[in-house]
Design an enzyme around this catalytic site. Structure first.
Site, PDB file in Angstrom:
ATOM      1  N   GLU A  38       0.856  -1.184   0.000  1.00 23.79           N
ATOM      2  CA  GLU A  38       0.000   0.000   0.000  1.00 23.79           C
ATOM      3  C   GLU A  38       0.896   1.241   0.000  1.00 23.79           C
ATOM      4  OE1 GLU A  38      -2.200   0.285   3.649  1.00 23.79           O
ATOM      5  OE2 GLU A  38      -3.562   1.837   2.899  1.00 23.79           O
ATOM      6  N   LYS A  58      -9.418   1.918  -1.974  1.00 21.96           N
ATOM      7  CA  LYS A  58      -9.665   1.348  -0.654  1.00 21.96           C
ATOM      8  C   LYS A  58     -11.045   1.751  -0.134  1.00 21.96           C
ATOM      9  CE  LYS A  58      -7.003   1.181   3.720  1.00 21.96           C
ATOM     10  NZ  LYS A  58      -5.796   1.757   4.379  1.00 21.96           N
ATOM     11  N   CYS A 107      -5.311  -3.354   2.625  1.00 22.93           N
ATOM     12  CA  CYS A 107      -5.097  -3.283   4.080  1.00 22.93           C
ATOM     13  C   CYS A 107      -6.366  -3.379   4.933  1.00 22.93           C
ATOM     14  CB  CYS A 107      -4.314  -2.015   4.410  1.00 22.93           C
ATOM     15  SG  CYS A 107      -3.334  -2.150   5.937  1.00 22.93           S
ATOM     16  N   SER A 147       1.161  -1.785   7.142  1.00 20.36           N
ATOM     17  CA  SER A 147       0.707  -2.164   8.486  1.00 20.36           C
ATOM     18  C   SER A 147       1.883  -2.091   9.445  1.00 20.36           C
ATOM     19  CB  SER A 147       0.148  -3.589   8.422  1.00 20.36           C
ATOM     20  OG  SER A 147      -0.227  -4.044   9.700  1.00 20.36           O
ATOM     21  N   LYS A 171       1.468  -8.067  17.354  1.00 21.75           N
ATOM     22  CA  LYS A 171       0.531  -7.896  16.238  1.00 21.75           C
ATOM     23  C   LYS A 171       0.514  -9.161  15.373  1.00 21.75           C
ATOM     24  CE  LYS A 171      -1.068  -4.025  13.495  1.00 21.75           C
ATOM     25  NZ  LYS A 171      -0.654  -2.802  12.777  1.00 21.75           N
ATOM     26  N   GLY A 195      26.148   5.890  31.937  1.00 14.75           N
ATOM     27  CA  GLY A 195      26.441   4.650  32.649  1.00 14.75           C
ATOM     28  C   GLY A 195      25.181   3.961  33.128  1.00 14.75           C
ATOM     29  N   GLY A 196      24.027   4.630  32.960  1.00 11.73           N
ATOM     30  CA  GLY A 196      22.755   4.031  33.362  1.00 11.73           C
ATOM     31  C   GLY A 196      22.210   3.116  32.270  1.00 11.73           C
ATOM     32  N   ASN A 237      17.229  20.641  37.479  1.00  5.88           N
ATOM     33  CA  ASN A 237      16.890  20.801  36.072  1.00  5.88           C
ATOM     34  C   ASN A 237      18.001  21.488  35.283  1.00  5.88           C
ATOM     35  OD1 ASN A 237      14.349  19.557  35.924  1.00  5.88           O
ATOM     36  ND2 ASN A 237      13.313  21.366  36.713  1.00  5.88           N
ATOM     37  N   LYS A 270       4.525  18.086  28.540  1.00  3.13           N
ATOM     38  CA  LYS A 270       5.900  17.694  28.189  1.00  3.13           C
ATOM     39  C   LYS A 270       5.899  16.689  27.046  1.00  3.13           C
ATOM     40  CE  LYS A 270       7.881  17.490  32.764  1.00  3.13           C
ATOM     41  NZ  LYS A 270       8.944  16.821  33.542  1.00  3.13           N
TER      42      LYS A 270
END
Lengths: 586, 586
Positions: free
Chosen positions: A44, A128, A164, A191, A197, A328-329, A402, A547
């Site tokens: 598609e 379609k 689809c 898709s 899925k 390092g995380g 921050n 955010k």
């Protein structure tokens, strides 16, 4: 019974790039013809890329799409492929607007079509019927639905063609496939991947094959497009539900299969079915052994989706390289490993940016990660950059935390500005859900590779990637310490995430209920969760919407990703609750 | 002819706040009853706020909405208003999903309804037929359409009831109004402001009144909700097209008017029309002189929309105050003036952040602005904060310019974190179109008051606001120098915007063609624009999409605002063009 050699082209289009996508289709058609195919289909919108969103409302884009279909038919002829019927998906228009709404309102002027090309011409078209307008899809916004089924008569067989969503809905063109007594149903798709899925899609294809007593050939596009990753996984299923051929996930592929298709009958056609006779190609004498790919396990599928999503964002937008902060995380370690798998470690730039609160262990882990993966590694301590700001603005508490994060974001954005790197941001789905990040700080970046990956899955993926490397005899990319230590933002002394948030297992379970399952407060508590924690978490989620709206895109791997999948107001006062505020917490 | 006293309540709901919105409706109903009204109507979704977006897919929210309608009927009864028929808009559900799509797909489970309340009960309901799914609207995504027209018989008159988009479409329920021979058509709306929309909306209402030979009463909600501003402007128009009553724009209002409505006939009802008989209230003896508000000119309407959009974002989200950077330039000056008009100068904090490139004039202009408007003003020079970063990272060119902007953004975000201010960002539509801003720098903030205002209109608004003040004998808020000097980002010596961009008159004209009119390259050149400039501008627009996706929301005032109005891919390779890149330019 007529034997048809069917070729399905799993191509990776770029949205808007009609020329480039046509070249891909032409190249695949050449291979299909060389393999002796009687019929070739791509996905598609393989000509335009998918989703084209409101490009469908630009008349000039629709005209260009239409022209490229016509031109592609001529290119196929010129390349000596005129005999091969080629099915290609594309937008078409402009048509008379569907809606007579306000004079200001943009109205749908396009159709989502499949064209059948042969002998240098567009021989037939299908539009379609069913336009998905849920989840990430806005097709009712931009397309006018079709209402006729197309049946192609090829070599004495009847091949029905749908697009689809048409396959997913009962009634409509699927019902007509049975009435029209077609022997093969070709479904062209765009898709996108979601975890699990394949547990839905293959059973659907199988059910339709059995219901309609028709071989079903399902061809999907592949590749990353912004926040979607198309996984390919094209498949052909017999009337009895047997998988006859299957293409691999996440890569371009040409799937070729020989099909014994029921002989076409000359019974009367149902209403709203158009039959078009196509000239036949010469038959291949040999019999082809089709590919039947098997799917890897869930974690590998997710990893591959994340890798392809990032790779295609980088390549389709022409970035030379990527840059990210490495702490390092676990989050930044996993993102670095994805990046290296996506574009190669030599195009990855990792920057460690220790503050006065960073432990030595963290810097060691980051440097160990760099060594294991082999990306470009540098260190930019932030203490001397943060101090003058803290001092001049007299910052304390969260405001000071921050600023550390924002100085870090400024550093990788500066490196991006200097060198053209794509800046990656390392936020996972859990922290994005609850707003546990600094906007314009660690959230800064053009692409968020693990945006749709909950924290608990981040750990699982890290472990899987290491095991996968070890199984191949390669170095495990992620240091064990990064996986095993308690997660911390390291913005104040001895901080850990669990000073602020519930344990991640619990948090992810509540988020699953609230975000994915869309349950209300009372329903979540009824599942057995503590009411105070539910209130705390759901309020964090609501308050972080502003955010999320400003967050980078990243690959969708779940049934409910942030972005187009989940459209909620920022200004929202939950019933019976005091004012939530909207932008103070950052 | 029966005389009906109709009251229309132009309320300002908060999305999600069912309790608070019900209180508003109840208070307005009391005033309507006190004014002797025979029928009272509030706007579309006045109970839930609008748009509710995917809240419509949360069963718990729909159940709560339904419960609140039932409860409101009882509250009206308890308040002694049981006799007054009250029409209220709200979401309702959950119903059986409309779509049988993929098992993963969220499906519409709600309807957009109007309930008629009397004597403590829901006497009748109408479900919206036509679901707008263009521009900013996604109603086909979330609602199941209705298919029946509701007619209320009150005091011997027939009153038909429809919802918003139903009025705009030919056929459907509007056609049935004429067939059903109703004497009054009540349309409840949630119709957001757009410049010049009054040129479309009032003629439509008038046309429908004449076409259907029916008095049309159009009631709209009012108030800001995220990026939409509902302008009220409720109006009643006679069968001959005469304005009988009109509420002011942009404020809450109760509009009361006496109407001589045609006597109901007992002819047979058309199919799909439901008639409900309501008990009559006692008639008022006096005759009311209705309000007929007139609209101010275009610039004043736009100004009022921007002010209300900001005010409601602040108040509905519970912010104590706003903070912004003031550079002495035109954009920040206009935003400061809007902010002061929205929430009062004593809740506005302006920070001047001169760099080594800032002219003395700029700081003087900023300080003069503060004096004229009376907001809290402070100065934070950035030289000492920028220098260590430039030095440590060895920055030059655009990377260095961006760091200045990012340090500034960090300053106002830090003030926001310290004091809870909403951070405003000053970008105008022109610069957002072409990406002429620093992401995470000057683009940082929770709300962008002039996001949908092109630069040329920013100047017009500044001049208008000053003239408006002078006409009222007040101090003109904006220093003349800020209006008249050449615009500059002041990020390098002697910089002006026109070093980088075409003149703003030209730029805005090309943007109007490309963004608003959705014309293609060739069509724009055919209008007489220089091909190189068209290519330059359209490419900038395409390449800035990733930044726009991460931009703050702001009030929509045009027919094509960035955000939900214009949905385009980030990854997009225009045909025949080289790789555009997507995130390097920032």
């Amino acid at each position: 019974m007529p034997r048809l050699r069917l070729a399905l082209g799993q191509t990776n289009p770029v949205v808007g790039d009609l020329d480039g996508n046509a070249k891909q289709i032409l190249a695949a058609a050449k291979r299909a013809a060389a393999a002796g195919a009687d019929l070739f289909a791509v996905g598609e919108m393989a000509l335009s890329g998918y989703p084209i969103e409101d490009l469908a409302s630009r008349p000039s884009f629709l005209v260009a799409s239409h022209d490229h279909v016509v031109h592609l038919a001529k290119q196929l002829l010129d390349a000596g492929l005129g005999d091969l019927p080629v099915i290609v998906g594309h937008p078409d228009g402009p048509y008379e607007p569907r809606l007579l709404g306000t004079s200001n309102a943009p109205t749908a002027i396009a159709q989502n079509r499949a064209s059948v090309l042969q002998h240098g011409h567009v021989k037939a078209q299908y539009a379609k019927h069913h336009l998905p307008n849920y989840s990430v899809f806005d097709e009712y916004r931009i397309f006018i639905p079709g209402d006729e089924l197309l049946v192609l008569r090829i070599k004495g067989a009847d091949v029905a063609l749908i697009i689809c969503e048409d396959l997913w809905r009962d009634g409509g063109p699927v019902a007509k496939v049975l009435e029209a007594d077609a022997g093969l149903l070709v479904v062209i798709n765009a898709s996108p991947f979601e975890r699990d899925k394949d547990d839905v899609r293959l059973p659907l294809v199988t059910r339709r094959a059995v219901e309609t007593d028709t071989i079903v050939a399902y061809v999907n596009i592949v590749g990353g497009q912004d926040d979607l990753v198309f996984d390919g996984d094209s498949v052909v299923v017999s009337q009895t539900g047997e998988i006859l051929a299957r293409a691999p996930q996440f890569e371009e592929h040409l799937l070729v299969v020989d099909l014994d298709v029921a002989e076409a009958s000359d019974s009367e056609l149902p209403e709203k079915v158009l039959r078009v006779e196509l000239a036949s190609t010469s038959s291949a004498a040999d019999v082809i052994e089709p590919d039947i790919a098997s799917l890897p396990d869930d974690r590998e599928q997710v990893w591959n989706a994340l890798v392809l999503g990032l790779r295609d964002y980088v390549e389709k937008n022409g970035f030379p390289s990527v840059v990210l902060g490495v702490s390092g995380g676990i989050d930044s370690s996993v993102v670095a490993a994805i990046a290296a798998d996506a574009v190669g470690a030599d195009r990855v730039y990792g920057i460690a940016m220790p503050s006065k609160y960073s432990s030595d262990g963290s810097v060691d882990d980051a440097s160990e990660l760099a060594k294991r993966i082999g990306f470009h590694y540098s260190v930019q301590p932030i203490a001397d950059l943060v101090a003058p700001i803290e001092e001049q603005l007299k910052l304390t508490g969260v405001a000071a935390e921050n600023v550390q994060a924002r100085v870090r974001g400024m550093i990788w954005m500066a490196e991006s500005n200097l060198h053209g790197h794509l800046a990656l941001t390392n936020g996972n789905k859990t922290e994005i859900s609850v707003g546990y990040s600094t906007i314009y700080g660690d959230a800064a970046g053009g692409f968020a590779p693990i945006k749709d990956v909950p924290k608990t899955l981040v750990w699982e993926l890290a472990r899987w990637r290491n095991e996968h490397a070890e199984a191949l005899g390669e170095t495990a990319p992620i240091p064990v310490a990064s996986i095993e230590k308690p997660p911390s933002a390291e913005l104040r002394p001895d901080q850990t995430d669990q000073d602020t948030l519930p344990p991640y297992e619990l948090l992810d379970a509540i988020l699953e209920a609230y975000v994915t399952q869309k349950l209300g407060r009372a329903d979540i508590i009824a599942l057995g969760f503590d009411a105070d924690i539910v209130d705390f978490v759901t309020r964090l989620v609501d308050r972080a919407e502003w955010k999320r709206r400003q967050g980078a895109i990243g690959p969708k791997i779940s049934g409910m990703a942030f972005g187009r999948d989940r459209r909620l107001p920022i200004t929202y006062r939950p019933n019976n609750e005091p004012l939530p505020g909207a932008q103070t917490r950052s």
